[in-house]
Design an enzyme around this catalytic site. Sequence first.
Site, mmCIF file in Angstrom:
data_model
loop_
_atom_site.group_PDB
_atom_site.id
_atom_site.type_symbol
_atom_site.label_atom_id
_atom_site.label_comp_id
_atom_site.label_asym_id
_atom_site.label_seq_id
_atom_site.Cartn_x
_atom_site.Cartn_y
_atom_site.Cartn_z
ATOM 1 N N ARG A 1 0.858 -1.211 -0.004
ATOM 2 C CA ARG A 1 0.048 0.020 -0.060
ATOM 3 C C ARG A 1 0.850 1.209 0.060
ATOM 4 N NH1 ARG A 1 -3.281 -3.057 -1.318
ATOM 5 N NH2 ARG A 1 -5.570 -3.056 -0.460
ATOM 6 N N GLU B 1 -8.099 7.753 -5.671
ATOM 7 C CA GLU B 1 -8.554 9.101 -5.651
ATOM 8 C C GLU B 1 -8.082 9.842 -6.936
ATOM 9 O OE1 GLU B 1 -10.197 12.586 -2.741
ATOM 10 O OE2 GLU B 1 -8.346 11.260 -2.145
ATOM 11 N N HIS C 1 -1.600 -0.295 -9.821
ATOM 12 C CA HIS C 1 -2.285 -1.533 -8.825
ATOM 13 C C HIS C 1 -2.544 -2.709 -9.931
ATOM 14 C CE1 HIS C 1 -3.798 -2.100 -4.661
ATOM 15 N NE2 HIS C 1 -3.518 -3.268 -4.990
#
Length: 408
Positions: free
Chosen positions: A320, A351, A369
């Site tokens: 992360r 976001e 990702h």
Amino acid sequence: MRCETAAICCTNRDYGLVGEGGEQPRITLSVNGRGVGWRTMHYDSLVPREWFGKASMQRINVLSIQRISAEDRAKIEAVDPAIELTDAGGWYDGEIRETWPAFTTARYLAPGAAGSGTREERDRLLAGAEVILGGWPFPLDLRARAPRLKWFHQRPAGASNLLVGDLWGSPVVVTTSRGSGNTLAMAEYAVAGILHFAKGLHRAAVDRGAGVFDHSAYRPLLLEGKTACVVGAGGIGLDVGKLCVALGMRVVGTRRHPHPDQPRPPGFSELGGAGDLDRFLPESDFVVICCQWTPETTRLFDTDRFVAMKAGGILINVARGEIVDEEALADALQRDHLRGAALDVYVGEFEHTPMSRLWSDPRVLITPHISSASDQDRHGAINLFCDNLRAYLEGGPLRNVIDWERGY
């Protein structure tokens, strides 16, 4: 049974509605521009044992709000005749589109996906569910609309996905697919990131832009004999270790509970606890972050840790973004202390685009990702869910229950 149209709701009971006409909460994923923050909530024991087990069971209403295949449905229904499965995958897409950031929905929802059924029908499905199989993103008010919910299984592995919404810290038992994802694909990505910078491949794009080769700038490294440090030697980290050893590297690593009385994982020369990280960093040519994001690991890699890293080291992050202090990383690159960084994650990835200081640096490779993606689906989430479902029916312990205090 599958919900094919709004007129067919796959439950045999008449349940009261929850939240009819209620306004959907909106979500903002960044806090002071640094990503989702952690909230500390304290509850008593997770779930009374008497909730589980066939002695108190008649029919078990299992609701899937994530799209699953016919094969997956068959696996779940085959667990036990008591399972009453409702497949509502995609039904809540419209709500998700209205309440999650556009950047998130553009990535994770199919174009034009607007959900199915009426609000009343979707409420009824949640109100009747005892077990829910979900994914990412998900309805933010799920807990409030599912008063009978006892267990929620999240198909992805990262517990931090659930920091938003009303499940985090609740009395509902929540499990994840930690250790059952496409861990080998992620490990291959990590090794690809190491090779990308170790062989100086990032220089090719720089030279193409300049229209001339700078041969001396490549400075290729031989991987054999180098040291790789795996931060978080769990499912992903163990596969990273195996691949690195196969390339002739020495592998060290950390995990929350190293169990020194047990044999080390295959290929690991040393496996320590969190306190051993600062000892490993100065000797590691490559550092691969695979750990969960928790309060303890938030900005784990800060200015001090980058100073501690070996000069010319390479950082890989498949965990992360919030585990890395991105300004500190940019500063370390600006000082030429690091050779490069491959990041499949970044702060605020759900976001907005990455911070410009990193994204514009040719020594930083950022991807959206995708490290777990491959041409083969080896994700074991449904098998894990079925194993847990059997345990649930028998009143046994479930695997991968989130400890709210620990953070995963």
